[in-house]
Design a protein around this motif. Structure first.
Motif, PDB file in Angstrom:
ATOM      1  N   MET A 227       0.893  -0.968   0.431  1.00 18.43           N
ATOM      2  CA  MET A 227       0.120  -0.016   0.247  1.00 18.43           C
ATOM      3  C   MET A 227       0.477   1.361   0.149  1.00 18.43           C
ATOM      4  N   ALA A 228       2.452   1.128   0.643  1.00 18.39           N
ATOM      5  CA  ALA A 228       3.231   1.931   0.275  1.00 18.39           C
ATOM      6  C   ALA A 228       3.538   2.283  -1.161  1.00 18.39           C
ATOM      7  N   THR A 229       3.534   1.699  -1.375  1.00 14.96           N
ATOM      8  CA  THR A 229       3.445   1.566  -3.122  1.00 14.96           C
ATOM      9  C   THR A 229       2.903   2.057  -4.044  1.00 14.96           C
ATOM     10  N   ALA A 230       0.791   1.301  -4.305  1.00 11.67           N
ATOM     11  CA  ALA A 230      -0.041   1.822  -4.629  1.00 11.67           C
ATOM     12  C   ALA A 230      -0.061   3.654  -4.414  1.00 11.67           C
ATOM     13  N   MET A 231      -0.378   3.763  -3.040  1.00 13.94           N
ATOM     14  CA  MET A 231      -0.643   5.231  -2.645  1.00 13.94           C
ATOM     15  C   MET A 231       0.324   6.276  -3.053  1.00 13.94           C
ATOM     16  N   GLN A 232       2.023   5.697  -3.396  1.00 14.13           N
ATOM     17  CA  GLN A 232       2.721   6.724  -3.903  1.00 14.13           C
ATOM     18  C   GLN A 232       2.680   7.072  -5.033  1.00 14.13           C
ATOM     19  N   HIS A 233       2.730   5.977  -5.537  1.00 14.39           N
ATOM     20  CA  HIS A 233       2.646   5.609  -7.849  1.00 14.39           C
ATOM     21  C   HIS A 233       0.853   5.551  -8.572  1.00 14.39           C
ATOM     22  N   ASN A 234      -0.174   4.523  -7.288  1.00 17.34           N
ATOM     23  CA  ASN A 234      -1.104   3.962  -8.155  1.00 17.34           C
ATOM     24  C   ASN A 234      -2.564   5.405  -8.263  1.00 17.34           C
ATOM     25  N   PHE A 235      -2.324   5.976  -6.897  1.00 15.13           N
ATOM     26  CA  PHE A 235      -3.590   7.053  -6.902  1.00 15.13           C
ATOM     27  C   PHE A 235      -3.057   8.148  -7.345  1.00 15.13           C
ATOM     28  N   TYR A 236      -4.441   8.684  -8.138  1.00 15.13           N
ATOM     29  CA  TYR A 236      -4.086  10.049  -8.447  1.00 15.13           C
ATOM     30  C   TYR A 236      -5.526  10.632  -8.845  1.00 15.13           C
ATOM     31  N   ARG A 237      -5.041  12.154  -7.735  1.00 17.86           N
ATOM     32  CA  ARG A 237      -6.262  13.021  -7.769  1.00 17.86           C
ATOM     33  C   ARG A 237      -6.482  13.693  -9.558  1.00 17.86           C
ATOM     34  N   PRO A 238      -8.140  12.855  -9.932  1.00 20.06           N
ATOM     35  CA  PRO A 238      -8.991  14.451 -10.898  1.00 20.06           C
ATOM     36  C   PRO A 238      -9.056  14.839 -10.768  1.00 20.06           C
ATOM     37  N   MET A 239      -8.517  15.797 -12.436  1.00 23.82           N
ATOM     38  CA  MET A 239      -9.051  17.473 -12.085  1.00 23.82           C
ATOM     39  C   MET A 239     -10.580  17.218 -13.143  1.00 23.82           C
ATOM     40  N   ILE A 240     -11.625  17.762 -12.389  1.00 20.80           N
ATOM     41  CA  ILE A 240     -12.980  17.476 -12.089  1.00 20.80           C
ATOM     42  C   ILE A 240     -13.542  18.766 -11.854  1.00 20.80           C
ATOM     43  N   PRO A 241     -15.393  19.131 -12.505  1.00 18.68           N
ATOM     44  CA  PRO A 241     -15.880  20.781 -12.662  1.00 18.68           C
ATOM     45  C   PRO A 241     -15.751  20.931 -10.967  1.00 18.68           C
ATOM     46  N   ASP A 242     -16.319  19.707 -10.340  1.00 17.21           N
ATOM     47  CA  ASP A 242     -16.224  20.398  -9.196  1.00 17.21           C
ATOM     48  C   ASP A 242     -14.881  21.059  -7.616  1.00 17.21           C
ATOM     49  N   GLY A 243     -14.143  20.432  -7.944  1.00 22.09           N
ATOM     50  CA  GLY A 243     -13.466  20.420  -7.564  1.00 22.09           C
ATOM     51  C   GLY A 243     -13.341  19.378  -6.171  1.00 22.09           C
ATOM     52  N   LEU A 244     -13.994  18.247  -6.314  1.00 22.37           N
ATOM     53  CA  LEU A 244     -13.574  17.698  -5.032  1.00 22.37           C
ATOM     54  C   LEU A 244     -12.526  16.879  -4.613  1.00 22.37           C
ATOM     55  N   ASP A 245     -11.770  16.655  -3.493  1.00 17.99           N
ATOM     56  CA  ASP A 245     -10.554  16.200  -3.429  1.00 17.99           C
ATOM     57  C   ASP A 245     -10.984  14.796  -3.431  1.00 17.99           C
ATOM     58  N   ILE A 246     -10.612  13.681  -4.254  1.00 16.64           N
ATOM     59  CA  ILE A 246     -11.289  12.259  -4.782  1.00 16.64           C
ATOM     60  C   ILE A 246      -9.891  11.866  -5.120  1.00 16.64           C
ATOM     61  N   LEU A 247     -10.037  10.788  -5.088  1.00 18.11           N
ATOM     62  CA  LEU A 247      -8.309   9.810  -5.756  1.00 18.11           C
ATOM     63  C   LEU A 247      -9.083   8.666  -6.418  1.00 18.11           C
ATOM     64  N   ILE A 248      -8.680   8.641  -7.927  1.00 21.68           N
ATOM     65  CA  ILE A 248      -9.120   7.250  -8.509  1.00 21.68           C
ATOM     66  C   ILE A 248      -7.778   6.474  -8.129  1.00 21.68           C
ATOM     67  N   SER A 249      -7.669   4.740  -8.531  1.00 23.05           N
ATOM     68  CA  SER A 249      -6.866   3.989  -8.533  1.00 23.05           C
ATOM     69  C   SER A 249      -6.530   3.257  -9.697  1.00 23.05           C
ATOM     70  N   ALA A 250      -5.126   3.577 -10.652  1.00 16.40           N
ATOM     71  CA  ALA A 250      -5.250   3.095 -12.086  1.00 16.40           C
ATOM     72  C   ALA A 250      -3.163   2.497 -12.035  1.00 16.40           C
ATOM     73  N   MET A 251      -3.283   1.978 -13.255  1.00 15.66           N
ATOM     74  CA  MET A 251      -2.612   1.286 -13.762  1.00 15.66           C
ATOM     75  C   MET A 251      -1.176   2.353 -13.859  1.00 15.66           C
TER      76      MET A 251
END
Length: 549
Positions: free
Chosen positions: A294-318
C-alpha cells in the motif's frame, strides 16, 4: 486422480492463541424511530429484489450456474455446479430466508464435482465462489452438509496444486487431465504466464478450510505462494507491488512492468489484511506485505482527477514501468479507472483500522468518494466498467478545472489532433462524455458490487451517514435501469442521455445475488449483522468467522 507430487514437508497452522485485534467497526449512535423506519424500508426493498431474482432462478435455471434474466434460459459458465445457488447460500441466511436456505442446502449437498460442463475450469473463480460459498454458509449456519461440500470442493481444488513445484494450475482442463491420468499419462505443470490475482487469492479460503477441519494441507498449499510473494516483493520493478503477470512454473513473481490494484491483480492485495485477521494476527508477514504494497500504491497508483467541482477525490490506476536505453526505470501512470478497483477503498479502510494507520483511512475516504462521484457524474447514476480522466499535477494541491485542458485530452484519447479543439465538442457529444471524463473505454455495467462494497465497509468503519444516502442513490439507479421481467440484467451502455432505459445484455452473473445485493442489504441493516469485528469477507462477499482471542 492419483497424486504425482506428494508434499514432503507440511507447513503446520500457526499455533497459540489469536491476537486481540483492534476494533474495525465504528461505535454507532442509537438511531431515531424515523431513521430506523426509513432504513428498514430500504433494506426490505433490496430483499424484495433478491427474492424476485431467487424465485426466477428457481423456476427457470435451478441447479444451473446462472439465469439469463431476459430470455429466462439457464447457463453454465462455471462448471455447471449451480454457481448462483452456492453464491446465494449465505445471502439467504443473512436475509432470514431460512426455508429457502434449507431447500438450497439440500440441493447443494447433491452437487457432483465429478461431472463438469466446461472444457476448462477457472480455479480462481471456483475457489472464491464455490469453496468460499460453502465455507461462509457453514460458518453462519453450522450445517455439517456444507462442511462436507467445502471439503469436496477443497479436495478438487487441491488437486490443481499437484505439480512438480506445488504451484497451482489456474486454468485447468479437468476432464482432459483426469482421462489422461487414468491411462497413466500426462502430468500437470504450472504455467509460466499467470495473472497475479489467480495466484495470490487462495489464502482466505484455503486457510479457513484448514482451520475448520484441522487439516493443514490447504494452508500449506497457500503458504508456499505467500513465501514466494514475500521473498520477491522488494525486487520487482515497482518494489512493494507485484507485476500483473507472474511465472508460476519457474516461481518468478518479480518480472514484468505492469502494476495495478485493479482487474487481474486485485484480490491478491485485498487478501493480505484479511488473511491476517482470519489467522488471528498469528502471521505478521501478511501485515508487512500489506503495508509495503500500500505504501507503493499510494505513491504511484493513486491520482487526483481534474473535475469541474474540484472535489478532493482519488482514483486508482495502472502503472507501467518503462526501462530506458541507459537501464534506468521510470514509472508511468495510465489514468484508467475501473469499477472493479472500487474495492480498494474498503480494503484500505479495513487495513487502517486493523493496523492503526490513519493515512490509509484518509486515502480510503477519498477513493470511496471517487467511486461515488463517478456514479453521480454519469446521466443514469451508474458508473461504467472503465474510463480515463486527467490526473492533477499533485494529489495534495488544489486542482482547478480547465475546460481547454479537458478538451485537448478528450481529443488525444480518441486519436485526434489535440491542437484543434474545435473538434472536441463533437467528440464529447458523440461519445456522451460528462465533464471530467476524457474517454469511457467500456460503457457497460455488469451488476458489479465493488462500489457498494467499499461504501458499505467505509460506513461500517466510520459511521458517516452520507454514505447511506450515496448507497440508496446507487441502489435506485441500478434497480430502475437493470430490472427485467424476471430479474436484473447487465447494461451494455450507461452513457445514454435521452431519458430512456439503457440497452441490456442477457446476463446476470452469480455475484449479483452473492455480492451486490448482499452489500446493499447489509448497509441498510443494523451494524451488528455480520459485524466486521467478527467476520471478514472474501472477494466474493462470503463472510468467514474471525477466531476469538
Amino acid at each position: 486422480m492419483r497424486v504425482r507430487y506428494p508434499v514432503q514437508s507440511m507447513s503446520p497452522l500457526p499455533s497459540g492463541k489469536a491476537v486481540p485485534l483492534p476494533k474495525i467497526q465504528a461505535a454507532f449512535d442509537k438511531e431515531s424511530s424515523d431513521e430506523a423506519h426509513a432504513r428498514l424500508a430500504k433494506r426490505d426493498a433490496v430483499k424484495k429484489t433478491f427474492v424476485r431474482c431467487w424465485e426466477s432462478y428457481k423456476t427457470h435455471a435451478w441447479m444451473s450456474d446462472e439465469l439469463a434474466p431476459i430470455s429466462g434460459s439457464p447457463r453454465n459458465p462455471f462448471g455447471g455446479w449451480a454457481a448462483t445457488l452456492v453464491d446465494s447460500l449465505d445471502t439467504l441466511w443473512i436475509m432470514g430466508l431460512r426455508h429457502d436456505f434449507e431447500i438450497a442446502v439440500a440441493a447443494a449437498a447433491n452437487i457432483s464435482f465429478e461431472t463438469v460442463t466446461t472444457d476448462e475450469i477457472n480455479v480462481f473463480e471456483t475457489n472464491i465462489r464455490y469453496l468460499g460459498g460453502f465455507l461462509s454458509a457453514y460458518d453462519l449456519s453450522g450445517d455439517k452438509r456444507l462442511l462436507r461440500k467445502a471439503k469436496e470442493a477443497g479436495d478438487m481444488l487441491y488437486a490443481a496444486f499437484d505439480t512438480p513445484n506445488r504451484m497451482p494450475i489456474t486454468r485447468w482442463r479437468l476432464r482432459e487431465l483426469a482421462g489422461a491420468q487414468a491411462q497413466g499419462g500426462k502430468e500437470q505443470v504450472a504455467h509460466d504466464n499467470v495473472l497475479l490475482a489467480e495466484m495470490g487469492s487462495f489464502t482466505m479460503e484455503f486457510t479457513r478450510l484448514s482451520i475448520i477441519t484441522g487439516d493443514p494441507k490447504w494452508f500449506d498449499a497457500v503458504n508456499r505462494i505467500t513465501a514466494i510473494l514475500e521473498s520477491q516483493q522488494d525486487s520487482t520493478a515497482l518494489p512493494g507491488m507485484w507485476p500483473l503477470v507472474v511465472n508460476a512454473r519457474d516461481q518468478v513473481f518479480n518480472r514484468g512492468g505492469a502494476f495495478t490494484l485493479g482487474a487481474m491483480a486485485d484480490s491478491t492485495y485485498e487478501y493480505l489484511p484479511k488473511t491476517y485477521a482470519l489467522l488471528g494476527g498469528r502471521m505478521p508477514v501478511y501485515r508487512t506485505m500489506y503495508q509495503k504494497s500500500m505504501a507503493t500504491a499510494m505513491q504511484h497508483n493513486f491520482y487526483r482527477p481534474m473535475i469541474p467541482d474540484g472535489l478532493d477525490i482519488l482514483i486508482s490506476a495502472m502503472v507501467n514501468v518503462r526501462t530506458a536505453d541507459n537501464g534506468k526505470t521510470k514509472p508511468e501512470l495510465d489514468p484508467e479507472g475501473q469499477h472493479l478497483v472500487c474495492f480498494a477503498g474498503g480494503m484500505l479502510a479495513i487495513g487502517a483500522k486493523l493496523f492503526k494507520l490513519p493515512e490509509h483511512l484518509e486515502k480510503a475516504q477519498k477513493l470511496v468518494d471517487g467511486c461515488i462521484w463517478t456514479y453521480q457524474a454519469l446521466p443514469l447514476g451508474i458508473m461504467p466498467e472503465s474510463f480515463h480522466m486527467i490526473p492533477c499535477p499533485s494529489i495534495n494541491d488544489s486542482c482547478p478545472w480547465d475546460e481547454t485542458v479537458w478538451k485537448k485530452e478528450v481529443l488525444r484519447r480518441h486519436g485526434m489532433d489535440a491542437g484543434d479543439i474545435s473538434q472536441a465538442d463533437t467528440v464529447i457529444g458523440q461519445k456522451r462524455l460528462p465533464k471530467g471524463f476524457a474517454r469511457i473505454g467500456d460503457t457497460r455495467y455488469i451488476l458489479r458490487p465493488e462500489a457498494i462494497e467499499s461504501v458499505f465497509v467505509l460506513y461500517r468503519t466510520t459511521g458517516q451517514k452520507y454514505l447511506l444516502e450515496a448507497a440508496w442513490a446507487m441502489w435506485e439507479a441500478i434497480e430502475k435501469n437493470t430490472r427485467t421481467t424476471l430479474a436484473n440484467a447487465a447494461l451494455t451502455d450507461i452513457t445514454g442521455t435521452d431519458g430512456s432505459l439503457p440497452p441490456k445484455s442477457d446476463s446476470m452473473e452469480s455475484f449479483w445475488m452473492g455480492e451486490t445485493l448482499k452489500y446493499f442489504y447489509l448497509i441498510f441493516s443494523k451494524p451488528d449483522l455480520i459485524s466486521l469485528d467478527e467476520y471478514v469477507f472474501n472477494t466474493e462477499a462470503h463472510p468467514f468467522r474471525i477466531p476469538a482471542p
